[in-house]
Design a protein around this motif. Structure first.
Motif, short mmCIF file in Angstrom:
data_model
loop_
_atom_site.label_atom_id
_atom_site.label_comp_id
_atom_site.label_asym_id
_atom_site.label_seq_id
_atom_site.Cartn_x
_atom_site.Cartn_y
_atom_site.Cartn_z
N ASP A 81 45.58 45.36 34.04
CA ASP A 81 44.45 45.52 34.97
C ASP A 81 44.82 46.54 36.04
O ASP A 81 45.99 46.85 36.28
CB ASP A 81 44.11 44.17 35.62
CG ASP A 81 42.66 44.10 36.12
OD1 ASP A 81 41.97 45.15 36.05
OD2 ASP A 81 42.24 43.02 36.56
N ASN A 82 43.77 47.02 36.71
CA ASN A 82 43.93 48.02 37.75
C ASN A 82 42.75 47.86 38.71
O ASN A 82 41.61 48.11 38.35
CB ASN A 82 43.92 49.41 37.11
CG ASN A 82 43.98 50.53 38.14
OD1 ASN A 82 44.09 50.27 39.34
ND2 ASN A 82 43.88 51.76 37.68
N ALA A 83 43.02 47.38 39.91
CA ALA A 83 41.98 47.19 40.93
C ALA A 83 42.64 46.98 42.28
O ALA A 83 43.84 46.72 42.36
CB ALA A 83 41.09 45.99 40.58
N ARG A 84 41.86 47.06 43.35
CA ARG A 84 42.35 46.86 44.72
C ARG A 84 43.53 47.81 45.03
O ARG A 84 44.42 47.48 45.79
CB ARG A 84 42.83 45.42 44.95
CG ARG A 84 41.89 44.32 44.46
CD ARG A 84 40.70 44.14 45.35
NE ARG A 84 40.02 42.88 45.10
CZ ARG A 84 39.14 42.67 44.12
NH1 ARG A 84 38.86 43.66 43.26
NH2 ARG A 84 38.55 41.50 43.98
N ARG A 85 43.53 49.00 44.36
CA ARG A 85 44.64 49.94 44.52
C ARG A 85 45.97 49.32 44.10
O ARG A 85 47.03 49.61 44.68
CB ARG A 85 44.71 50.48 45.95
CG ARG A 85 43.47 51.29 46.34
CD ARG A 85 43.56 51.85 47.73
NE ARG A 85 42.37 52.60 48.08
CZ ARG A 85 42.14 53.14 49.25
NH1 ARG A 85 43.03 53.01 50.22
NH2 ARG A 85 41.01 53.80 49.49
N GLN A 99 45.07 39.28 44.83
CA GLN A 99 43.66 39.34 44.43
C GLN A 99 43.54 39.82 42.98
O GLN A 99 42.73 39.32 42.21
CB GLN A 99 42.89 40.28 45.35
CG GLN A 99 42.72 39.75 46.78
CD GLN A 99 42.09 40.79 47.69
OE1 GLN A 99 41.44 41.72 47.24
NE2 GLN A 99 42.27 40.62 49.00
N LEU A 100 44.39 40.78 42.62
CA LEU A 100 44.39 41.29 41.25
C LEU A 100 44.84 40.21 40.27
O LEU A 100 44.27 40.04 39.19
CB LEU A 100 45.30 42.51 41.15
CG LEU A 100 45.33 43.24 39.79
CD1 LEU A 100 43.95 43.75 39.41
CD2 LEU A 100 46.34 44.38 39.84
N ALA A 104 52.22 44.11 31.76
CA ALA A 104 52.86 43.01 31.05
C ALA A 104 53.98 43.59 30.18
O ALA A 104 53.83 44.66 29.58
CB ALA A 104 51.86 42.27 30.19
N THR A 105 55.10 42.88 30.12
CA THR A 105 56.22 43.29 29.28
C THR A 105 56.95 42.05 28.81
O THR A 105 56.53 40.92 29.09
CB THR A 105 57.16 44.24 30.05
OG1 THR A 105 58.14 44.77 29.15
CG2 THR A 105 57.86 43.53 31.21
N ARG A 106 58.04 42.25 28.10
CA ARG A 106 58.90 41.15 27.66
C ARG A 106 60.35 41.55 27.89
O ARG A 106 60.72 42.72 27.72
CB ARG A 106 58.67 40.80 26.18
CG ARG A 106 57.31 40.15 25.93
CD ARG A 106 57.15 39.67 24.50
NE ARG A 106 55.85 38.99 24.35
CZ ARG A 106 55.63 37.71 24.60
NH1 ARG A 106 56.65 36.94 25.01
NH2 ARG A 106 54.44 37.17 24.44
N THR A 107 61.16 40.58 28.25
CA THR A 107 62.57 40.86 28.51
C THR A 107 63.27 41.27 27.22
O THR A 107 62.88 40.87 26.11
CB THR A 107 63.29 39.64 29.09
OG1 THR A 107 63.15 38.54 28.20
CG2 THR A 107 62.71 39.26 30.45
#
Length: 334
Positions: free
Chosen positions: A129-133, A9-10, A138-141
């Motif tokens: 983002d932060n929702a739905r607990r 959902q997030l 995001a990062t990069r290798t």
């Protein structure tokens, strides 16, 4: 098919173009299957769901070099923290440096520890983002030294050398229920060699214990990590056994067994799931030879007596230490 998970959902609310999405260690989720190009998972039941939808599906132990060449990669952070680190470092080893990765997971599963994990490896971290607990990072290798083999842990127990991996049931220790089961097997199994199926073999402790006593063992597990752990455990103890990745009985042919032995799981990540255990018990009679027996151990509160009665007509409680209970049921009684 399960309802959409909170983590998915997030992801959905990001409104990103996920048309070339490769997902790593995901839950089974209809929206995710429809959105993604493919999946990388150790769980055979997950791979089967993606394959049934005509999507690419890879095991981490059979991953071609060009498995992920473009598009987005999303890692679903598992509840086993060290397994999450294994997946992250594995992606850094197979993907070009600078490849974008998103990491999503539930707060109850430890995803809030991801920024620290990334910082310790010198990787960037952007909280999307932060929702739905749940949280999405995001990062990069980056180029990392390949330390994936170091995740395999060897330890001694019950006169056996066990090899385990993060995410495998009982990783690094012997489960209390398994100990109670083995005590019961010492009394219940004939001394003559038997054909035995170890269902849900984990790190291979039951299989190695049985093989040391001269029994012919077939070991199966839905997890590729567990299958590899059991193979390594059998090799470390210089005993033989057939080891297969199987969703309960799916990979087995028509062979029958004198005994089916199991410490069956009832969790799938953080969710309680009786599905595999129900199939194990209900289909056991057709997988047992004449007068064959099923012996399982389970938490005492689990609803297995009714399942055993439905499948076999009756059962016995072979051991009970209040936390765990060992059940026995025979194809034609005892």
């Amino acid at each position: 098919m399960s309802a959409q998970t909170p983590a998915c959902q997030l992801l959905e609310r990001q409104q990103d173009d996920y048309t070339a999405l490769m997902v790593v260690a995901p839950p089974v989720d209809a929206w995710l299957i429809a959105q993604s190009t493919g999946v990388i998972s150790s769980d055979l039941s997950v791979l089967s769901e993606w394959q049934a939808a005509g999507k690419i599906a890879y095991s981490p132990f059979a991953l071609p070099e060009n498995a992920v060449t473009h598009g987005e990669v999303v890692l679903f952070w598992p509840k086993a923290h060290q397994l999450g680190i294994w997946w992250l470092e594995g992606l850094c080893n197979v993907l070009p440096a600078g490849t974008a990765i998103e990491i999503v997971g539930e707060h109850s599963g430890g995803v809030k520890r991801v920024p620290k994990v990334l910082a310790e490896r010198g990787m960037i971290c952007d909280k999307r983002d932060n929702a739905r607990r749940c949280s999405l990072f995001a990062t990069r290798t980056i180029a990392l030294e390949n330390t994936l083999q170091a995740a395999w842990q060897r330890f001694e127990a019950l006169g056996l050398t066990l090899v385990s991996h993060p995410g495998v049931f009982g990783h690094g220790k012997v489960d209390e229920g398994t100990l109670l089961l083995l005590e019961s097997l010492e009394k219940e199994l004939p001394k003559t060699p038997q054909r035995i199926l170890d269902m849900g073999c984990g790190d291979g402790i039951i299989s190695a214990w049985l093989a040391k006593r001269g029994h012919t063992v077939t070991a199966v597990d839905v997890s590729a990590f567990a299958v590899e752990a059991t193979r390594r455990t059998l090799e470390a103890n210089k005993v033989d056994g057939q080891v297969l990745q199987s969703d309960v009985y799916s990979a087995l042919e028509s062979e029958t067994y004198d005994f089916i032995i199991s410490n069956p799981p009832f969790h799938q990540e953080r969710d309680v799931s009786y599905g595999p255990s129900q199939r194990l018990i209900r289909q056991a009679p057709e997988r047992l030879a004449n007068r064959g027996r099923l012996i399982i151990v389970a938490n005492a509160f689990l609803p297995y007596p009714d399942l055993l009665t439905d499948a076999f007509g009756s059962f016995e409680a072979l051991a009970d230490n209040r936390r765990f209970r060992v059940y026995g049921a025979g194809k034609s009684g005892r």
